[in-house]
Structure formats: structure tokens, C-alpha cells
Write an enzyme that holds these catalytic residues in place. Sequence first.
Site, PDB file in Angstrom:
ATOM      1  N   LYS A  11       0.838  -1.205   0.000  1.00  0.00           N
ATOM      2  CA  LYS A  11       0.000   0.000   0.000  1.00  0.00           C
ATOM      3  C   LYS A  11       0.869   1.250   0.000  1.00  0.00           C
ATOM      4  CE  LYS A  11      -3.799  -0.462   2.488  1.00  0.00           C
ATOM      5  NZ  LYS A  11      -4.421  -0.672   3.814  1.00  0.00           N
ATOM      6  N   ARG A  52      -3.289   3.263   8.519  1.00  0.00           N
ATOM      7  CA  ARG A  52      -3.627   2.072   7.744  1.00  0.00           C
ATOM      8  C   ARG A  52      -2.470   1.087   7.761  1.00  0.00           C
ATOM      9  NH1 ARG A  52      -4.762   4.604   1.935  1.00  0.00           N
ATOM     10  NH2 ARG A  52      -6.132   2.782   1.746  1.00  0.00           N
ATOM     11  N   GLY A  66      -7.137  -9.749   7.866  1.00  0.00           N
ATOM     12  CA  GLY A  66      -6.869 -10.286   9.191  1.00  0.00           C
ATOM     13  C   GLY A  66      -6.009  -9.349  10.007  1.00  0.00           C
ATOM     14  N   MET A  91      -4.940  -5.306  11.245  1.00  0.00           N
ATOM     15  CA  MET A  91      -5.733  -4.292  11.922  1.00  0.00           C
ATOM     16  C   MET A  91      -6.637  -3.514  10.976  1.00  0.00           C
ATOM     17  SD  MET A  91      -4.490  -1.043  14.028  1.00  0.00           S
ATOM     18  CE  MET A  91      -4.864   0.063  12.695  1.00  0.00           C
ATOM     19  N   ARG A 111      -3.801  -1.401  -6.216  1.00  0.00           N
ATOM     20  CA  ARG A 111      -3.021  -2.635  -6.095  1.00  0.00           C
ATOM     21  C   ARG A 111      -3.431  -3.569  -7.222  1.00  0.00           C
ATOM     22  NH1 ARG A 111      -6.054  -4.687  -0.706  1.00  0.00           N
ATOM     23  NH2 ARG A 111      -8.115  -4.833  -1.587  1.00  0.00           N
ATOM     24  N   HIS A 160     -16.553  -7.917   1.886  1.00  0.00           N
ATOM     25  CA  HIS A 160     -15.531  -8.783   2.474  1.00  0.00           C
ATOM     26  C   HIS A 160     -15.667 -10.220   1.984  1.00  0.00           C
ATOM     27  CE1 HIS A 160     -13.853 -11.410   5.632  1.00  0.00           C
ATOM     28  NE2 HIS A 160     -12.886 -10.513   5.646  1.00  0.00           N
ATOM     29  N   ARG A 165       1.568 -46.792  -6.873  1.00  0.00           N
ATOM     30  CA  ARG A 165       1.720 -47.537  -5.612  1.00  0.00           C
ATOM     31  C   ARG A 165       1.005 -48.866  -5.782  1.00  0.00           C
ATOM     32  NH1 ARG A 165       0.121 -42.204  -4.282  1.00  0.00           N
ATOM     33  NH2 ARG A 165       1.468 -41.156  -2.768  1.00  0.00           N
ATOM     34  N   ARG A 214       6.264 -48.676  -8.493  1.00  0.00           N
ATOM     35  CA  ARG A 214       6.991 -48.908  -7.256  1.00  0.00           C
ATOM     36  C   ARG A 214       6.585 -50.244  -6.662  1.00  0.00           C
ATOM     37  NH1 ARG A 214       5.931 -45.202  -2.133  1.00  0.00           N
ATOM     38  NH2 ARG A 214       3.992 -46.389  -2.122  1.00  0.00           N
ATOM     39  N   GLU A 250      14.557 -41.672  -0.239  1.00  0.00           N
ATOM     40  CA  GLU A 250      13.644 -41.257   0.826  1.00  0.00           C
ATOM     41  C   GLU A 250      14.203 -41.544   2.217  1.00  0.00           C
ATOM     42  OE1 GLU A 250       9.955 -43.433   0.469  1.00  0.00           O
ATOM     43  OE2 GLU A 250      10.979 -45.184  -0.350  1.00  0.00           O
ATOM     44  N   SER A 252      13.969 -41.206  -7.665  1.00  0.00           N
ATOM     45  CA  SER A 252      12.755 -40.425  -7.469  1.00  0.00           C
ATOM     46  C   SER A 252      12.702 -40.054  -5.997  1.00  0.00           C
ATOM     47  CB  SER A 252      11.525 -41.241  -7.867  1.00  0.00           C
ATOM     48  OG  SER A 252      10.364 -40.490  -7.597  1.00  0.00           O
ATOM     49  N   GLY A 271      11.298 -39.405  -2.688  1.00  0.00           N
ATOM     50  CA  GLY A 271      10.068 -39.640  -1.930  1.00  0.00           C
ATOM     51  C   GLY A 271      10.084 -38.681  -0.762  1.00  0.00           C
ATOM     52  N   THR A 272       9.622 -37.476  -0.994  1.00  0.00           N
ATOM     53  CA  THR A 272       9.842 -36.424   0.007  1.00  0.00           C
ATOM     54  C   THR A 272       8.924 -36.541   1.223  1.00  0.00           C
ATOM     55  OG1 THR A 272       8.537 -35.004  -1.422  1.00  0.00           O
ATOM     56  CG2 THR A 272      10.919 -34.696  -1.452  1.00  0.00           C
ATOM     57  N   CYS A 295       8.278 -37.654  -6.246  1.00  0.00           N
ATOM     58  CA  CYS A 295       6.931 -38.212  -6.254  1.00  0.00           C
ATOM     59  C   CYS A 295       6.217 -38.037  -4.918  1.00  0.00           C
ATOM     60  CB  CYS A 295       6.963 -39.680  -6.652  1.00  0.00           C
ATOM     61  SG  CYS A 295       7.913 -40.698  -5.505  1.00  0.00           S
ATOM     62  N   TYR A 349      11.727 -34.247 -13.666  1.00  0.00           N
ATOM     63  CA  TYR A 349      10.270 -34.128 -13.644  1.00  0.00           C
ATOM     64  C   TYR A 349       9.757 -34.045 -12.217  1.00  0.00           C
ATOM     65  CZ  TYR A 349      10.127 -39.057 -12.282  1.00  0.00           C
ATOM     66  OH  TYR A 349      10.286 -40.226 -11.600  1.00  0.00           O
TER      67      TYR A 349
HETATM   68  P1  ADP Z   1      -7.889  -2.181   3.687  1.00  0.00           P
HETATM   69  O1  ADP Z   1      -6.484  -2.574   3.523  1.00  0.00           O
HETATM   70  O2  ADP Z   1      -8.663  -3.071   4.578  1.00  0.00           O
HETATM   71  O3  ADP Z   1      -8.545  -1.891   2.386  1.00  0.00           O
HETATM   72  P2  ADP Z   1      -7.498   0.625   3.983  1.00  0.00           P
HETATM   73  O4  ADP Z   1      -6.363   1.121   4.777  1.00  0.00           O
HETATM   74  O5  ADP Z   1      -7.316   0.645   2.516  1.00  0.00           O
HETATM   75  O6  ADP Z   1      -7.866  -0.816   4.499  1.00  0.00           O
HETATM   76  O7  ADP Z   1      -8.701   1.542   4.378  1.00  0.00           O
HETATM   77  C1  ADP Z   1      -9.981   1.189   4.711  1.00  0.00           C
HETATM   78  C2  ADP Z   1     -10.948   2.214   4.184  1.00  0.00           C
HETATM   79  O8  ADP Z   1     -10.664   3.525   4.660  1.00  0.00           O
HETATM   80  C3  ADP Z   1     -10.935   2.288   2.681  1.00  0.00           C
HETATM   81  O9  ADP Z   1     -12.229   2.395   2.205  1.00  0.00           O
HETATM   82  C4  ADP Z   1     -10.168   3.545   2.413  1.00  0.00           C
HETATM   83  O10 ADP Z   1     -10.516   4.117   1.200  1.00  0.00           O
HETATM   84  C5  ADP Z   1     -10.529   4.433   3.595  1.00  0.00           C
HETATM   85  N1  ADP Z   1      -9.491   5.404   3.863  1.00  0.00           N
HETATM   86  C6  ADP Z   1      -8.215   5.109   4.182  1.00  0.00           C
HETATM   87  N2  ADP Z   1      -7.482   6.228   4.300  1.00  0.00           N
HETATM   88  C7  ADP Z   1      -8.292   7.254   4.034  1.00  0.00           C
HETATM   89  C8  ADP Z   1      -8.109   8.671   3.958  1.00  0.00           C
HETATM   90  N3  ADP Z   1      -6.927   9.218   4.161  1.00  0.00           N
HETATM   91  N4  ADP Z   1      -9.173   9.436   3.669  1.00  0.00           N
HETATM   92  C9  ADP Z   1     -10.375   8.861   3.445  1.00  0.00           C
HETATM   93  N5  ADP Z   1     -10.612   7.547   3.486  1.00  0.00           N
HETATM   94  C10 ADP Z   1      -9.595   6.735   3.772  1.00  0.00           C
HETATM   95 MG    MG Z   2      -7.916  -0.751   1.089  1.00  0.00          MG
END
Ligand code: ADP
Ligand code: MG
Length: 874
Positions: A22, A92, A101, A103, A336, A454, A560, A616, A743, A762, A764-765, A829, A849
Amino acid sequence: MTKYVYLFREANQTMRNLLGGKGANLAEMTNLGMPVPQGFTVSTEACTQYYKDGRRINEEIEKQILDALHETEKITGKTFGDNENPFLVSVRSGARTSMPGMMDTILNLGLNDVAVEGLAKVTGNPRFAYDSYRRFITMFSDVVMEIPKSNFDEIFDAKKESRGIEEDTDLTAEDLKEIVASFKVRYKELEGEDFPQDPKDQLINAVKAVFRSWDNPRANYYRRMNNIPYEWGTAVNVQAMVFGNMGETSGTGVAFTRNPATGEHKFFGEYLFNAQGEDVVAGVRTPKPISELEKDNPKVYKQFREISDKLEKHYKDMQDMEFTIERGELFILQTRNGKRTAQAALKIAIDMVEEGLLTEQEAILKVEPKALDALLHPTFDPEALKAAEVITQGLNASPGAATGRVAFTADRAAEMAKDGLPVILVREETTTEDIEGMAVSAGVLTSRGGMTSHAAVVARGMGTCCVAGAGEVKVNEAAKTFKVNGHSFKEGDYISLDGSTGKVYGGKVKTVEASVSGDFAKLMEWADKYRALKVRTNADNPRDAKVAYEFGAQGIGLCRTEHMFFESERIGPFRQMIVSKTPEERAEALNKILPMQKEDFVGLYKAMQGYPVTIRFLDPPLHEFLPHEDEEIKELAKEMGLNFDELKHTVESLKESNPMLGHRGVRLSITYPEIAKMQTTAVIQAALEVNKGGMNVVPEIMIPLVGEIKELKYIKEIVVATADELIKESGQKLEYSVGTMIEIPRAALLADEIATEAEFFSFGTNDLTQMTFGFSRDDAGTFLADYYDKKIFVADPFAHVDQRGVGKLMKMAVENGRATREGMKMGICGEHGGDPESVEFCHEIGLSYVSCSPFRVPIARLAAAHANIKNPRK
Ligand code: ADP
Ligand code: MG
Ligand code: MG
């Protein structure tokens, strides 16, 4: 001195390892002159340092953060905590690879009792200011202080009720001000101190919370699933806030340059007016399609399209972007490489080659080998589908077909999945807490949320079928039921999902196997062009061998032979062989087995159409074939005309303390050479028979569990004598070879010696891993969990080759074996032969292979191409 903090304008996309995906992309977009709210990134090295320092942010890092904050204030012309024009930021997380998963993002950080007034003043909108403040208190308390949201939701809902209001948006500035006051009282009750008013404290604590989240159970689980090293750490992005919730000319959304579900080359996305942050992905309000932005604000739409085109060309990949419109002005918050379904990945890769954006090799590298797994899963049988009843329709969020039993929570899904029958997780919407439950489910159904919710994003990432936003489904989690259009389902009832159409069916629907065609076939054709490793399959019967052949297997790397004896009509003579007391008796039993074994091999050779077939010889300890309970022994004794005590004695005598290290593999043939003789006869006679019919099979006889050259020599002599005589008798020509599995660590250590007799190796890991580590693969499951928890292992060494230890033995055996026998054929294998990362390793150490289960053959073909494109073999 280490630089721990980088302004966006100081960095670029190549700094991904240091700044996370990011952060590196925010910097890159800044360099490209795109409208990115400015800020800075605290590096992954700062995260590592935080852990080294005993989970604290040291003074140096704190100083660098505050310096960067000051610089950013200057860039934006705003001041932290100001009562005129306050500077607010988002905090972020962002690791090297995007990682659910971790924060949750904190928005509106910097608000306090003073700044909120400043925000009200500068926007002329006190309602907005107090709404932002109450969101911030909730988020900060939840994420940083770990105070459950419900504490604040309670207060919020009570206010709405006392005012007789349904919609949040109907609350007035005054209402929100009172809510904020109550929130602060509640905070103090719970924490024993006031809500932090110093924005700098807020910031440092938030950064700490991001670092801390790198080690939470959800993140650890995700890392294990995806084999991501704990040592990487996460970066933290601190970025000036922009507001999508400033009224009807503001908004926020996500967009993809191509459709992430189908790959169609069409701008795709969703947005909401007057909304902030996660509102779109959280599925709280149902968003509008991005195409409507063209009508709502053509100017912004056009600008956004230009930016997105530029980003796609720049990164040469489909982009997933987050944007916010603040009072008519566009900001890009993230880009991304977008997660996509396997179908979409193939289509995008192929389209981009046709558009001239990518070369074939680049396109191959864009498709993750393991993603193909999703395409190798079943779809619904068209006939069965006609009879099935559609109970509702949602969004086709992640393709595939799934039939399973309904579970309403992730935990229940995980429990129910233990019995091996498929489960469908049904929820209003999912959150990061549900990831583990989603991973074990055959499909996911949600009643809320869009294509970028999500559930949809995570399911696509996992290759799990998902129908999202099926609004007619009314989930009652507490009662463990859901109702839809007059139907009612409870936990354990069967439903079926079609993630490609979004249709939901009541009951079970029959599924059919996948095949390689269309875009899939085309990409495979390219992959074959660029790979050096051959791909074989592990198959014990003609049915599996045919499937593998269809999937592109170039031979059998492991048959086998013992699996053939578990079938009901065969186990009898086989048991007879085991209990025989004299070689003559044994020969008689083996004679009954011979024709069956020969027929099996004929079937395998035919299925492989002349490709090499490695057979084998008998491997498992013999007790596996005998019953162990008295009742069963009694029955068997009767069947075989033996007396009970005698048979019981035989069973007892075959008992071993460590069967894995016991009388198995080549050791069986040392004791009972007749077995090797019979198996050789079957292999050779079968080959002579099919070759007479015009094929050109070259059988490969493989002796398992060899650790000493003389073991191999002893058996090889018997094999060769038997084979040569049969060939001579037949008057035909037949080539065959005799090799061994590597092996046992001793065989790897003495590979140069072993290669004087063995014509191929071959690896056999499975056994090699077990014996190198010295733990049994049948028992490791019970303690490996502790190894993951304590970060001693990141990944299961039985799933991914341990490159440092086991891999070192392999490398050595390859080099030493070939020093004795130039150009010696070598394969793998073990289970690892279908693991993309291990396949790349096999390429690097020069194997000829890999051999894997039929359904992994396409994955291995693609992984082999990746390996050779990244690191071409000379
Ligand atoms: P994730 O990785 O879970 O997508 P993000 O860090 O991208 O989390 O952000 C979660 C949400 O908060 C997204 O919708 C993002 O667009 C919004 N957000 C993050 N930073 C800002 C910012 N500086 N201004 C407005 N919205 C933001
Ligand atoms: Mg995001
Ligand atoms: Mg998030």
C-alpha cells in the site's frame, strides 16, 4: 542511523519490502502526479524493531514519525489538533502482500474536543464534524484499546430510539454532540481515564496497534495458509484524511480496471454517495454501480477513467483502486494488483497479450499456479440443475459450484467440516473473524454486501464459491435458521450455490468434474512452451491415470502397487500370501495375484499412451493388510481354513513398535524375494503385451526405501534376471529400467554409490521429510500446531519442501548421483510435487520431472513454467 519513516514523495514502487504494498503504491502514484492525499509510511523495519524492543516504539522511531507528521502538516497547510483547520489522518496497515486479518484502518485520527470545533468551522458543517468524531471514538476504542464496539452502538441506538429515528442520517448535530459526550463518559468508565485528547498520543498508539496486529491470531492464521514469513512485519501508512461523507457531492468507492469475477475488459466498481471508508465494503448500505458515476459526475468519472487506464498500463496488471470524492474533487486512496478469480486471471492474462500489454511469458507469471485449483473443481451437472429449485438469487461473487450443509457461524462451520462432508457458511455479512470458517467451507452465502464486500473479496482470493448480497435471505443466527421466499432452512440442511450465476438452490445438486478448455487450455499451451521440468502424475489405477492424461501428465511418476490389493476380491489372495508359511505356499498365492497385477499395469500403460510409467514395488508394512480385532480374525481364519490361534499369532508377530521404520519397502523383498519376482513378471508381461499391440512402453521399476547399495543390488539382480528371461522368451524387444526412491537420508548421503546400480532416482519427500526431521508424519499433526503458534515453523514441511534441510539432501543427491551417472533421470513423487513453491525448487536443483496427483497436474505445469521463466535452465 536507520531511516524508518518515508514521506510518500520520498519513496516509490520498488520499495515494497520496506514500505508494504500500500505504501509503495501510494508513493508511486504521488510520483505519477495523481491526486493522492499526502502522508508518510512507517517501515516494516520499524515493525521488526518494535518487536525487538519488547513491543514498544523507541524514541528514534517516535521522533521520525513526529518529524514526518510535521512535514505533512506543512504540505497540507493544516495543523494537528487545530481549532481552525485541523489536520486529520487515517492510520492504515500495509504488509508486503495484502493481508486480510490485520488491523482495521482508523479514520479521522486527530480529532479531539478542540479539533472537532475546528472541523465544524472549516466545513461549516457541525453535524459532519460530530459524526466524524463519534466514528473516530468508536474506531479508536475498538481497534487500539480493544473496547468492543457494542459499548458505543448501544448508546447510539438508544439515542436513535429516544428520538424516534430510523436512519442515522436523521440525527442532528446536537444529537451527535450528545452522543459524543456519552461515548466519552463510557470510555472513562471502561478505561479509567479520559479519551486521549493529544493527537500525537493518538497517533503513536495507533501505530503501535498496527504493529501489534501483525501478531494477532487472524493474521497468523492467514500467514500460515499462505506461507508468508512472520519476519516480514507490516508497515503503517499515515495519510491526510479526505471526506466522502461531506454531503451529496461527496462519496467513496472501489473500482477495478477489469471485472475481477469474469475478467471482462470493462471498468467495474461500486460507490456510495455521502459515505466514508469501509461503508462500501462492509455491506452496510448497498452501493451503486460505478457506471452511474458517469451520469452523477461526468467530469470526475472521466478523470478517474484516465487515471485508472494509466495505472493499469503502468503496473501492467488489472488494478483494484479505492477512491473518494470530497465535494466534487477526486482522490485516489489505494491501488493494487486486483485479486481475481481463476477464470478472470486467465482471461486477463490472455487479453493483455492480445492487447500487446504483456508478452506470453509475462502473462504466464500473472497467473498464480495454485489459483488454477478453483478451475479443477466441479461444476453443476446440467441435467441435475434442471430439476433443482432456485430459491433465490444473489451476486455471482466467486465462481464454482458447491453443495453442502448450512452453518451460521465460522466456528460451527469449522466444527461441522471435521467430518469431511461439505459445509456452506451462511451469514448476513462476513468479517475478518470469519476467515478460518470460510477456508473450510465449500461455499459462502451472504445476504448483504456487494461484489467488493468482504465475503466476495476473500472468497475470490481463496477460490471458494460465493454468492453475496442475496437480499431475500433472512438470516436468524441465534435460532440457526434462515428463511427465503417461503422456504426455511436450519443448520445442517443442504443447499447448493452457483457462484458463477449467483443462483441458490434448495437441497443437493449433483456436480460434474472440471476439464481444461478455452482460456485455460491456451494458457497451459503457453506454459508447456516455456517449461523445462516434465510433469507426471501419481496414479494407481487407469481411471486416475486417464484423468491425469487429460490434464496433461507426461507419464506416471509413482504407481503404488499396494493400493491395488485393498479391493475386496484381491485382498484374499494377498492375505494368503502374507500368512503363507513356506516359499511354495507363498508362490502359489502370488500366482493368483499375478494376473490381476498384470491387468492393472496393462490398463495404466494404455491410459498413458506410451509415456513412461514408474511402478513402485510393494511398500507398506504387511500388518496393514490384516485385521486386528479378534472377531475379524476369527472370520478371516474361517474363510482361509486356518485355525484362529495360528492366524492370531501371525497378526501379533507382524506388530511393530514403529511400523514407519519397520519391515516395509525394500526390506519386504529382501525377506520375500518372491514378491519382487512376481511384480517384475507382471510389469514385464504387461509391457510386452501392450507393445505387441503397437505401443512403445518403457516401464520403470522403482525400489522403495533403499538406504544401502547392497539392498538395491540384491533386488536388482532378481528383477533383471526375471525380466531378461521373460523378454528373451517373448522374442520381442523391450527396454526397461530399474531405479530407486531416495527417501532415507542415508541414500541421499550415499547417492553417488547408489547411482552405480540405480538408473533413476525419485525423491520420496514424504518419507524423506519425516526421516530428516525425525518425526512421524502421522503424529506430527498433534504438535505442529504448537510449532506454528511459537513461530518455530511457518509452514507445514509436509506441504512445502523444507528447502534448507530436506532440500539440501536433495541437492546433494542430485549432484552426487549425476557425478556417477551422467544425465541421470531424477524426479520427485512426494506430495510436494504438486506444491508450486516446491516445484520451483525442483526446477532449481535440476530435477527432470515432478509427479503429483492428477488434479494438481495443471498447477505443476504452470509452476514449472514460472520457474523456468524466472530462472531459465541452460
Ligand atoms: P484495507 O487494507 O482493509 O482496504 P485501507 O487502509 O485501505 O484498508 O482503508 C480502509 C478504508 O478507509 C478504505 O475504504 C479507504 O478508502 C478508507 N481510507 C483510508 N485512508 C483514508 C483517507 N486518508 N481518507 C479517506 N478515506 C480513507
Ligand atoms: Mg484498502
Ligand atoms: Mg479493512
